[in-house]
Write a protein that holds these residues in place. Structure first.
Motif, PDB file in Angstrom:
ATOM      1  N   UNK A   1       1.179   6.799  -6.925  1.00  0.00           N
ATOM      2  CA  UNK A   1       0.174   7.687  -6.988  1.00  0.00           C
ATOM      3  C   UNK A   1       0.629   9.301  -6.995  1.00  0.00           C
ATOM      4  N   UNK A   2       1.275   9.477  -5.931  1.00  0.00           N
ATOM      5  CA  UNK A   2       1.622  10.841  -5.651  1.00  0.00           C
ATOM      6  C   UNK A   2       2.699  11.408  -6.671  1.00  0.00           C
ATOM      7  N   UNK A   3       3.572  10.416  -7.130  1.00  0.00           N
ATOM      8  CA  UNK A   3       4.499  10.628  -8.272  1.00  0.00           C
ATOM      9  C   UNK A   3       3.883  11.160  -9.638  1.00  0.00           C
ATOM     10  N   UNK A   4       2.553  10.481  -9.773  1.00  0.00           N
ATOM     11  CA  UNK A   4       2.077  10.705 -11.053  1.00  0.00           C
ATOM     12  C   UNK A   4       1.213  11.878 -11.059  1.00  0.00           C
ATOM     13  N   UNK A   5       1.289  12.899 -10.046  1.00  0.00           N
ATOM     14  CA  UNK A   5       0.138  14.029  -9.852  1.00  0.00           C
ATOM     15  C   UNK A   5       0.792  15.020 -10.681  1.00  0.00           C
ATOM     16  N   UNK A   6       0.030  15.774 -11.433  1.00  0.00           N
ATOM     17  CA  UNK A   6       0.531  17.230 -12.136  1.00  0.00           C
ATOM     18  C   UNK A   6       0.330  18.324 -11.414  1.00  0.00           C
ATOM     19  N   UNK A   7       1.241  19.194 -11.431  1.00  0.00           N
ATOM     20  CA  UNK A   7       1.172  20.328 -10.257  1.00  0.00           C
ATOM     21  C   UNK A   7       0.513  20.126  -9.020  1.00  0.00           C
ATOM     22  N   UNK A   8       1.019  19.313  -8.178  1.00  0.00           N
ATOM     23  CA  UNK A   8       0.170  19.082  -6.880  1.00  0.00           C
ATOM     24  C   UNK A   8       0.001  20.592  -6.012  1.00  0.00           C
TER      25      UNK A   8
ATOM     26  N   UNK B   1       0.831  -1.116  -0.101  1.00  0.00           N
ATOM     27  CA  UNK B   1      -0.118   0.029   0.060  1.00  0.00           C
ATOM     28  C   UNK B   1       0.885   1.174   0.090  1.00  0.00           C
ATOM     29  N   UNK B   2       1.816   1.090   0.748  1.00  0.00           N
ATOM     30  CA  UNK B   2       2.984   2.296   0.805  1.00  0.00           C
ATOM     31  C   UNK B   2       3.369   2.482  -0.686  1.00  0.00           C
ATOM     32  N   UNK B   3       4.088   1.437  -1.430  1.00  0.00           N
ATOM     33  CA  UNK B   3       4.414   1.549  -2.766  1.00  0.00           C
ATOM     34  C   UNK B   3       3.448   2.278  -3.815  1.00  0.00           C
ATOM     35  N   UNK B   4       2.077   1.726  -3.553  1.00  0.00           N
ATOM     36  CA  UNK B   4       1.088   2.080  -4.609  1.00  0.00           C
ATOM     37  C   UNK B   4       1.005   3.752  -4.304  1.00  0.00           C
TER      38      UNK B   4
END
Length: 238
Positions: A221-228, A214-217
């Motif tokens: 997910x956070x790394x794929x966010x655009x302009x967080x 769950x931590x890896x997922x």
């Protein structure tokens, strides 16, 4: 728990000098809630009504002339009272007249162990204040505008409301505390109406920890966010 609120009207202050009871009014409470059951009678005292007493309750010789004597109604009264606790305002006065009338009928006295005196309760709850029925009605916001003269049933109805307030008010027996609190009502007899109180079962809190997967997922997910949004806030504070 059954209790009887009662009041009497009399020809005077002392049954030992010939004064008699001329009216009694009783209200039934169960678990501090009026049930609607009442007992109310007028009695012919077989003596003249003093003007001073009539001025208090308005019961005249003419009105009482066709009423039954106490002995004609005593069995019905005792059946209504049963073995319940009896609540009165300045109760020794009312018990004194009630037991005197019972004695004249050849009946046993009602034990003073069954007596609850709301004057004593009011003195303990409000020391230094006025403890008349009128004063307590005013204190607790009880409407007594219809009390022009004393009347046994009317005064018993007012006293029932006062007694409920003196014993905790209309929310007696209800609690919102935690289950392990000593003041939480656990006995259905403590709750108005006598219904069974539900018993809450307190469970130990469950602890949840994320797995490595769950931590890896979450990281992916956070790394794929655009302009967080936290990047934009970082730019504003830079």
């Amino acid at each position: 728990m059954r209790e009887i609120i009662f009041d009497t009207e009399t020809t005077g202050f002392d049954p030992l000098t010939g004064d008699r009871m001329v009216e009694i009014g009783c209200i039934e409470l169960v678990n501090r809630v009026p049930t609607g059951a009442t007992f109310h009678r007028y009695f012919n005292p077989k003596r003249a009504m003093p003007a001073s007493a009539q001025a208090v309750h308005g019961l005249s010789d003419a009105f009482l002339a066709d009423k039954p004597i106490f002995g004609a109604e005593v069995d019905a009264l005792l059946e209504f009272l049963g073995d319940s606790m009896l609540v009165a305002h300045n109760a020794r006065f009312d018990f004194g007249f009630l037991n005197h009338e019972l004695k004249l009928c050849g009946k046993r006295d009602i034990s003073l162990d069954r007596m609850i005196d709301t004057v004593a309760m009011a003195r303990a709850a409000h020391p230094g204040a006025k403890h008349s029925l009128d004063a307590l009605c005013t204190r607790y916001g009880i409407d007594r505008s219809h009390r022009v003269k004393h009347g046994a049933l009317l005064d018993a109805e007012l006293l029932a409301q006062v007694y409920i307030e003196l014993t905790g008010g209309r929310q007696i027996g209800l609690g919102l505390a935690e289950e392990d609190s000593p003041i939480v009502a656990r006995d259905s007899a403590q709750i108005p109406g006598g219904f069974d109180a539900p018993q809450r079962v307190m469970r130990a809190p469950r602890l949840f920890y994320p797995t490595d997967e769950e931590k890896e997922r979450h990281a992916a997910f956070v790394a794929g966010l655009t302009d967080p949004i936290w990047h934009l806030q970082g730019e504003k504070t830079a």
